[in-house]
Design a protein around this motif. Structure first.
Motif, PDB file in Angstrom:
ATOM      1  N   LYS A 118       0.810  -1.217   0.000  1.00 19.99           N
ATOM      2  CA  LYS A 118       0.000   0.000   0.000  1.00 19.99           C
ATOM      3  C   LYS A 118       0.847   1.273   0.000  1.00 19.99           C
ATOM      4  O   LYS A 118       0.542   2.244   0.694  1.00 19.99           O
ATOM      5  CB  LYS A 118      -0.936   0.041   1.226  1.00 19.99           C
ATOM      6  CG  LYS A 118      -1.820  -1.179   1.378  1.00 19.99           C
ATOM      7  CD  LYS A 118      -3.286  -0.832   1.201  1.00 19.99           C
ATOM      8  CE  LYS A 118      -4.221  -1.987   1.472  1.00 19.99           C
ATOM      9  NZ  LYS A 118      -3.956  -3.212   0.751  1.00 19.99           N
ATOM     10  N   ARG A 119       1.904   1.253  -0.814  1.00 19.69           N
ATOM     11  CA  ARG A 119       2.700   2.478  -0.974  1.00 19.69           C
ATOM     12  C   ARG A 119       1.923   3.468  -1.837  1.00 19.69           C
ATOM     13  O   ARG A 119       1.132   3.056  -2.682  1.00 19.69           O
ATOM     14  CB  ARG A 119       4.031   2.157  -1.659  1.00 19.69           C
ATOM     15  CG  ARG A 119       4.918   1.227  -0.869  1.00 19.69           C
ATOM     16  CD  ARG A 119       5.609   1.961   0.270  1.00 19.69           C
ATOM     17  NE  ARG A 119       6.218   1.000   1.184  1.00 19.69           N
ATOM     18  CZ  ARG A 119       7.359   0.373   0.952  1.00 19.69           C
ATOM     19  NH1 ARG A 119       8.012   0.576  -0.164  1.00 19.69           N
ATOM     20  NH2 ARG A 119       7.850  -0.463   1.833  1.00 19.69           N
ATOM     21  N   PRO A 120       2.170   4.769  -1.641  1.00 21.41           N
ATOM     22  CA  PRO A 120       1.479   5.767  -2.462  1.00 21.41           C
ATOM     23  C   PRO A 120       1.781   5.562  -3.951  1.00 21.41           C
ATOM     24  O   PRO A 120       2.886   5.138  -4.310  1.00 21.41           O
ATOM     25  CB  PRO A 120       2.063   7.101  -1.984  1.00 21.41           C
ATOM     26  CG  PRO A 120       2.841   6.807  -0.767  1.00 21.41           C
ATOM     27  CD  PRO A 120       3.043   5.354  -0.630  1.00 21.41           C
ATOM     28  N   LYS A 121       0.800   5.888  -4.781  1.00 20.42           N
ATOM     29  CA  LYS A 121       0.898   5.618  -6.221  1.00 20.42           C
ATOM     30  C   LYS A 121       2.135   6.235  -6.859  1.00 20.42           C
ATOM     31  O   LYS A 121       2.829   5.606  -7.654  1.00 20.42           O
ATOM     32  CB  LYS A 121      -0.356   6.176  -6.920  1.00 20.42           C
ATOM     33  CG  LYS A 121      -1.351   5.083  -7.237  1.00 20.42           C
ATOM     34  CD  LYS A 121      -2.142   5.448  -8.472  1.00 20.42           C
ATOM     35  CE  LYS A 121      -2.800   4.211  -9.031  1.00 20.42           C
ATOM     36  NZ  LYS A 121      -4.206   4.226  -9.057  1.00 20.42           N
ATOM     37  N   ALA A 122       2.401   7.496  -6.493  1.00 21.07           N
ATOM     38  CA  ALA A 122       3.529   8.205  -7.098  1.00 21.07           C
ATOM     39  C   ALA A 122       4.832   7.483  -6.778  1.00 21.07           C
ATOM     40  O   ALA A 122       5.711   7.322  -7.630  1.00 21.07           O
ATOM     41  CB  ALA A 122       3.568   9.642  -6.588  1.00 21.07           C
ATOM     42  N   GLU A 123       4.936   7.019  -5.532  1.00 27.44           N
ATOM     43  CA  GLU A 123       6.158   6.323  -5.120  1.00 27.44           C
ATOM     44  C   GLU A 123       6.320   5.016  -5.893  1.00 27.44           C
ATOM     45  O   GLU A 123       7.415   4.667  -6.347  1.00 27.44           O
ATOM     46  CB  GLU A 123       6.105   6.044  -3.604  1.00 27.44           C
ATOM     47  CG  GLU A 123       7.412   5.513  -3.062  1.00 27.44           C
ATOM     48  CD  GLU A 123       7.267   4.891  -1.686  1.00 27.44           C
ATOM     49  OE1 GLU A 123       6.468   5.404  -0.892  1.00 27.44           O
ATOM     50  OE2 GLU A 123       7.941   3.878  -1.425  1.00 27.44           O
ATOM     51  N   VAL A 124       5.187   4.302  -6.050  1.00 28.07           N
ATOM     52  CA  VAL A 124       5.231   3.034  -6.785  1.00 28.07           C
ATOM     53  C   VAL A 124       5.731   3.275  -8.210  1.00 28.07           C
ATOM     54  O   VAL A 124       6.644   2.598  -8.687  1.00 28.07           O
ATOM     55  CB  VAL A 124       3.835   2.370  -6.810  1.00 28.07           C
ATOM     56  CG1 VAL A 124       3.845   1.150  -7.723  1.00 28.07           C
ATOM     57  CG2 VAL A 124       3.397   1.974  -5.407  1.00 28.07           C
ATOM     58  N   THR A 125       5.148   4.284  -8.866  1.00 26.49           N
ATOM     59  CA  THR A 125       5.526   4.576 -10.255  1.00 26.49           C
ATOM     60  C   THR A 125       7.016   4.897 -10.354  1.00 26.49           C
ATOM     61  O   THR A 125       7.724   4.411 -11.231  1.00 26.49           O
ATOM     62  CB  THR A 125       4.702   5.767 -10.780  1.00 26.49           C
ATOM     63  OG1 THR A 125       3.350   5.602 -10.361  1.00 26.49           O
ATOM     64  CG2 THR A 125       4.763   5.856 -12.278  1.00 26.49           C
ATOM     65  N   ARG A 126       7.479   5.716  -9.424  1.00 30.93           N
ATOM     66  CA  ARG A 126       8.878   6.144  -9.456  1.00 30.93           C
ATOM     67  C   ARG A 126       9.809   4.947  -9.248  1.00 30.93           C
ATOM     68  O   ARG A 126      10.777   4.733  -9.971  1.00 30.93           O
ATOM     69  CB  ARG A 126       9.103   7.199  -8.361  1.00 30.93           C
ATOM     70  CG  ARG A 126      10.486   7.818  -8.343  1.00 30.93           C
ATOM     71  CD  ARG A 126      10.619   8.865  -7.225  1.00 30.93           C
ATOM     72  NE  ARG A 126      10.176   8.369  -5.922  1.00 30.93           N
ATOM     73  CZ  ARG A 126      10.886   7.545  -5.152  1.00 30.93           C
ATOM     74  NH1 ARG A 126      12.075   7.128  -5.555  1.00 30.93           N
ATOM     75  NH2 ARG A 126      10.411   7.141  -3.991  1.00 30.93           N
ATOM     76  N   ARG A 127       9.468   4.137  -8.250  1.00 30.90           N
ATOM     77  CA  ARG A 127      10.316   2.998  -7.897  1.00 30.90           C
ATOM     78  C   ARG A 127      10.338   1.958  -9.031  1.00 30.90           C
ATOM     79  O   ARG A 127      11.382   1.392  -9.344  1.00 30.90           O
ATOM     80  CB  ARG A 127       9.759   2.391  -6.603  1.00 30.90           C
ATOM     81  CG  ARG A 127      10.537   1.261  -6.034  1.00 30.90           C
ATOM     82  CD  ARG A 127      11.379   1.680  -4.833  1.00 30.90           C
ATOM     83  NE  ARG A 127      12.139   0.507  -4.383  1.00 30.90           N
ATOM     84  CZ  ARG A 127      13.394   0.291  -4.759  1.00 30.90           C
ATOM     85  NH1 ARG A 127      14.023   1.146  -5.527  1.00 30.90           N
ATOM     86  NH2 ARG A 127      14.022  -0.796  -4.344  1.00 30.90           N
TER      87      ARG A 127
END
Lengths: 282, 326
Positions: B103-112
């Protein structure tokens, strides 16, 4: 031979012959021909004939038959029951397939064989089987004759194997490693099922459901004994067709038949679209 | 110590898969579990990941007892031989899976996901399905997916086993560089001694459910604990009842040394840049000798030629116990 150094021509079999994009070899041409003739004699021509018969009386006769309250009630009952049965089958069939593939228990092989009995039985026998336990002389005191519950039960009985048998082989093929990977990435059993296993199963579940649905809207034999055939209450479309034929109303029978055909096509196409959507979403 | 394995036993019915395994794997190292197929190394890896449970013994990961933890809670990344990618998800979705679970924030997921795909050189394929990737690309995807959750340890089970020789070699080098870059404690299982010698900081040799030896590639190659390790880590031949590497046999056409054994060349063949010569000694031993092609040509070695063989000074020789009993 001056052109020995010219680049070799591309492999012939990957090139389309100049005759057009769909030119077939002789062998596949014959194969396709046989297939089409066969399919036409058995399926396409009779279907066209039914549509023709329905159209023979003109549009108003066709519409008149279908909007007749009694016919409409029969059609609605058939479709509603078939939808309910399909939904139950999609869930229970998947569970049964899961148990048969993933769990080990005494009698598993036997259950695996018994699943096919509703397939193997003539459907009138299926009706008889249900009647002997849930009929007027029911030893368990449960009489389903002439009720919608009875129709529901009979349809469930005859459509039971479809989803089980389509899901089972797909479940066998699924790599356990993908589930282990999901687990080590932190996914719970439920999440793994929902996001990793289910998407692979959805095409099989829909295929089985389509078959089951088509069977449910057309079921006849088992319902003859159980439904009671009471207009507005327990009369289904297939029995309605029989009644039309007995009353020498060919056009009426054909009209109901065409509508059933239409419903089947719409549902099967709809399920196919749904399955593609779900499988892609992940 | 990152992973502490102590007293692990595991049997399947009568078959003993692992017997009293004790190994410590330090943080940040790249360790190879090396051994023949069916020797128990994959089972050990799966026990570390929690995918199998040991009959007895404990696994400690980063100081906390993980023996009873389910795989979900161990925070290990696992890479399978046959990739085990999620076939219905795109490349990007595969990598994002572990992060979405957390459940990481969407922006973080995309970046990672973007970062990781760049790390494994798959950034341009992010919208493809795994079926549109080659085997090597799929394995890199599996690696990115495992690394996405920032695991404490990365476990790889024969990661290159299903790939062809060339891709294997490339990925092997790449894994080593990746490890130096990411620096996560890594354990990989292999039956390929060359792979282990080339990539690993430390090698644990496992055979028939037991640890035969633990050491650096050099230690294992130069000071094998027993004849099994010596035999498994490279080619061996017997000379004077001892195991010796074929390239450590000195061959001459004249009797120059007292300790040389006389024999006759029975066969001589060239394999690429080297020559392999089989010598039948007067004691009835078949010794195989490897030398450079030019050396072989200089000596004029051909079948029937009388030669003298002896271990080169300083060569490693191990008493051949199993060869005698075999």
């Amino acid at each position: 031979m001056t052109d020995v150094l010219a680049p070799p021509a591309g492999p012939a079999r990957t090139r389309r012959p100049s005759g057009g994009p769909f030119r077939l070899s002789t062998a596949s041409g014959i194969g396709l021909g046989i297939g089409l003739v066969w399919f036409s004699i058995l399926v396409l021509l009779p279907l066209a004939a039914v549509v023709g018969a329905a159209a023979a009386g003109g549009w108003s006769a066709f519409a008149g038959t279908l909007t007749d309250p009694q016919t409409f009630a029969a059609l609605r009952l058939t479709v509603v029951e078939a939808v309910l049965v399909t939904v139950v089958n999609a869930v229970i069939g998947t569970v049964v397939a899961w148990v048969l593939v993933r769990d080990d228990f005494v009698g598993k092989r036997l259950l695996d064989v018994v699943i096919d009995i509703p397939f193997a039985l003539p459907t009138i026998v299926a009706g008889l089987v249900l009647l002997s336990l849930y009929g007027p002389d029911s030893p368990v005191g449960f009489n389903i004759v002439n009720t919608r519950t009875g129709i529901f039960l009979a349809l469930l009985f005859v459509t039971l194997p479809f989803v089980v048998r389509t899901v089972q082989p797909v479940l066998l093929e699924i790599e356990v490693e993908a589930e282990e990977a999901a687990a080590s990435l932190g996914a719970s059993r439920f999440t793994t099922f929902r996001r990793v296993i289910l998407p692979s199963l959805v095409p099989a579940i829909t295929a089985g459901s389509s078959l089951g649905f088509a069977r449910a809207i057309s079921e006849f034999g088992s319902l003859v004994l159980i439904s009671g055939n009471t207009p507005y209450r327990t009369e289904v479309a297939s029995l309605k067709i029989l009644k039309f034929l007995e009353g020498d109303n060919q056009a009426g029978a054909a009209a109901v038949a065409v509508l059933l055909l239409l419903v089947a096509v719409v549902v099967i196409v709809g399920l196919d679209i749904l399955s593609r959507r779900v499988a892609r979403r992940g | 110590m990152s992973i502490e394995i102590s007293g692990i036993n595991k049997s399947y019915g009568d078959f003993v898969a692992l017997q009293d395994i004790n190994v410590s794997l330090p943080t940040g190292q790249l360790t190879a579990l090396l051994g023949p197929s069916g020797g128990g190394k994959s089972t050990l890896l799966r026990i570390i990941a929690g995918l199998d449970t040991a009959d007895s013994g404990t696994i400690t990961i980063e100081g906390s007892d993980a023996t009873a933890l389910p795989p979900q809670k161990r925070n290990v990344g696992f890479v399978f031989q046959h990739y085990a990618v999620f076939k219905h998800m795109t490349v990007a979705k595969n990598v994002a899976f572990g992060l979405e679970i957390r459940k990481r924030p969407k922006a973080e997921v995309t970046r990672r996901v973007q970062e990781l795909l760049e790390l494994v050189h798959l950034a341009q394929f992010s919208h493809r399905l795994p079926s549109q990737l080659s085997g090597g690309q799929r394995q890199r995807l599996a690696l990115a997916r495992a690394l996405a959750v920032e695991p404490t340890v990365l476990l790889l089970d024969e990661p290159f086993g299903a790939l062809d020789a060339q891709v294997r070699k490339e990925l092997r080098d790449w894994l080593r560089r990746l490890h130096d870059e990411v620096n996560v404690t890594t354990v990989f299982v292999t039956h390929d001694q060359e792979e282990a010698l080339e990539v690993a900081d430390e090698i644990v040799v496992i055979n028939q459910g037991r640890v035969e030896q633990i050491g650096t590639p050099d230690q294992l190659y130069d000071e094998p604990a027993n004849d099994f390790v010596m035999g498994f880590l490279g080619e061996v031949t017997t000379l004077g009842g001892k195991l010796i590497r074929p390239h450590d046999v000195e061959i001459t056409v004249m009797p120059q040394h007292d300790d040389a054994i006389q024999g006759v060349v029975s066969r001589s063949l060239r394999v690429g840049f080297e020559a392999r010569v089989h010598v039948l000694t007067d004691d009835g031993e078949e010794v195989s000798v490897v030398l450079t092609r030019s050396h072989a040509r200089h000596l004029g070695l051909e079948a029937g030629q009388a030669v003298w063989v002896r271990p080169e000074p300083g060569a490693l020789a191990v008493p051949s116990l199993r060869a005698v009993t075999a």
